[in-house]
Design an enzyme around this catalytic site. Structure first.
Site, PDB file in Angstrom:
ATOM      1  N   SER A  51      21.302  31.496 -18.385  1.00  0.00           N
ATOM      2  CA  SER A  51      21.459  30.354 -19.004  1.00  0.00           C
ATOM      3  C   SER A  51      22.315  30.412 -20.573  1.00  0.00           C
ATOM      4  CB  SER A  51      19.926  29.905 -19.523  1.00  0.00           C
ATOM      5  OG  SER A  51      19.863  28.447 -19.714  1.00  0.00           O
ATOM      6  N   ASP A  76      19.369  26.683 -13.024  1.00  0.00           N
ATOM      7  CA  ASP A  76      19.113  27.234 -14.236  1.00  0.00           C
ATOM      8  C   ASP A  76      18.441  28.673 -13.761  1.00  0.00           C
ATOM      9  OD1 ASP A  76      17.702  28.496 -16.875  1.00  0.00           O
ATOM     10  OD2 ASP A  76      18.518  26.995 -17.441  1.00  0.00           O
TER      11      ASP A  76
END
Length: 313
Positions: free
Chosen positions: A81, A208
Site C-alpha cells: 500500500s 489493497d
C-alpha cells in the site's frame, strides 16, 4: 593424595562455574529490544520492508533519511500500500530527503496538489472521480498524476529490487509482484475499498495488500540479508467513550485488522529489526498532517541509527 583430589575437584568446580558465568547473557539494552536474538553475521547487507497504513506511512520517510545518512543502501525493498508508493520512489533513486520535500510540498500546499491532479495532466475531475464506478477514485489516474516526472514505468527500471503486495479479491490470498508495469502494481497494492477502484492485472482483480500482508518482511531474503521492518499499523486511539462516525469506524477497523495480522506474523517469524513509529494516534486519512507524522518519527532516529549500526557492524 587426598589433598591432590580436593585440589582437582575445586579446580573442576571453578571451571564449571566460570563456564556458567560466561554463558549468562548480559542485560539487554532496552533500545535494542526489537532486534531479533538470532542475528547472524554471515549476511551481505540490509533488506527493508515498508508497511501500509495510508497517511501514517509518511513515518517511513525519516528512517529512509537515516539510512542515507549512514550510507546504507538496502539491497531489496518490499512494500504494501503506501509502503509500496514510498518504496517505489526510494528504489527509483529519490533520497529520503527528496521524498520528504516532495510529500510535504504536495500535502501542505493544497494548490500544488490540485495543480498536479488537474492542470499538469490536463484531466478533469470526471476522469479521476466518478460515483458510477465500483469505487469513487480511479487509482492509476490518481497515482500517475501524483508521482514525480520521470518516474520509472517498469520494475526493471528501478535501482533497487522492489516487491509489492496486493490482495487477490476472488482467490482471497496474497499476490506478489516483482516485475512488469510499476504503476498498476502500486495502484493495486493501494486500492482501499470504496475509495479506490480495484485493479485488473495479470488476469486478477486486486485490492489493497494490507488485507493479507500489511508489513511484508516475510518476503525479504532473510537468509542473505539482515532484515528491517517498519510497521505503522499500530493503533493508539484515545477512548472518549463516544460512538465513532461511519468513516472513522471504517478507517479504524482497517487499522485494527492490519495491526492484528502483523502481531500474529511477528510471533511466527520476526525480522532482525522491527520498528514501530509512534504514529498510532493518527488517523490513516490524516494526509494533511504530514508534518506532524514526520515529526513523530523524527524523534526515533538516534535510536534507529544505533540499532542499524549494531546489526550491520
Amino acid at each position: 593424595m587426598v589433598r591432590r583430589r580436593n585440589f582437582l575437584l575445586a579446580a573442576s568446580a571453578g571451571l564449571i562455574a566460570g563456564s556458567a558465568r560466561a554463558q549468562t547473557p548480559l542485560p539487554k539494552d532496552p533500545a535494542m529490544a526489537d532486534i531479533a536474538e538470532d542475528v547472524s553475521r554471515e549476511k551481505e547487507g540490509l533488506a527493508l520492508a515498508l508497511g501500509g497504513g495510508a497517511a501514517k506511512a509518511f513515518a517511513h520517510i525519516p528512517y529512509l533519511e537515516s539510512l542515507d545518512a549512514l550510507g546504507v543502501r538496502p539491497r531489496e525493498v518490499a512494500g504494501t500500500s503506501m509502503g509500496s508508493i514510498l518504496g517505489a520512489l526510494y528504489c527509483d533513486g529519490m533520497s529520503g530527503r527528496e521524498i520528504r520535500d516532495y510529500v510535504v510540498d504536495l500535502f501542505t500546499r493544497r494548490q500544488s496538489l490540485l495543480k498536479k491532479l488537474l492542470i499538469d495532466t490536463g484531466d478533469t475531475w470526471g476522469s479521476l472521480i466518478n460515483i458510477f464506478r465500483p469505487a469513487v477514485v480511479e487509482p492509476e489516474v490518481l497515482f500517475a498524476a501524483l508521482f514525480p516526472e520521470g518516474m520509472a514505468r517498469d520494475f526493471s527500471e528501478l535501482e533497487i529490487p522492489l516487491t509489492i503486495v496486493a490482495t487477490d479479491f476472488y482467490r482471497q490470498n496474497e499476490y506478489v509482484m516483482r516485475d512488469g508495469p510499476l504503476l498498476s502494481a502500486i495502484s493495486a497494492s493501494s486500492c482501499l475499498p470504496v475509495l479506490l477502484t480495484p485493479v485488473r492485472r495479470d488476469g486478477r482483480v486486486l485490492i489493497d495488500g494490507g488485507f493479507v500482508n500489511p508489513t511484508p518482511f516475510d518476503l525479504l531474503d532473510k537468509a542473505r540479508y539482515f532484515t528491517a521492518a517498519i510497521d505503522v499499523t499500530g493503533t493508539d486511539v484515545e477512548d472518549t467513550g463516544e460512538i465513532p462516525g461511519s468513516f472513522e469506524t471504517w478507517a479504524g477497523s482497517f487499522s485494527i485488522t492490519q495491526s492484528s495480522i502483523v502481531a500474529e506474523k511477528v510471533k511466527c517469524a520476526r525480522p532482525d529489526l522491527f520498528i514501530e513509529p509512534a504514529v498510532g494516534g493518527f488517523n490513516p486519512m490524516d494526509f494533511f498532517e504530514v508534518e506532524d507524522i514526520l515529526a513523530a518519527a523524527d524523534a526515533d532516529q538516534d535510536s534507529f541509527r544505533r540499532r542499524i549500526e549494531k546489526i550491520l557492524n
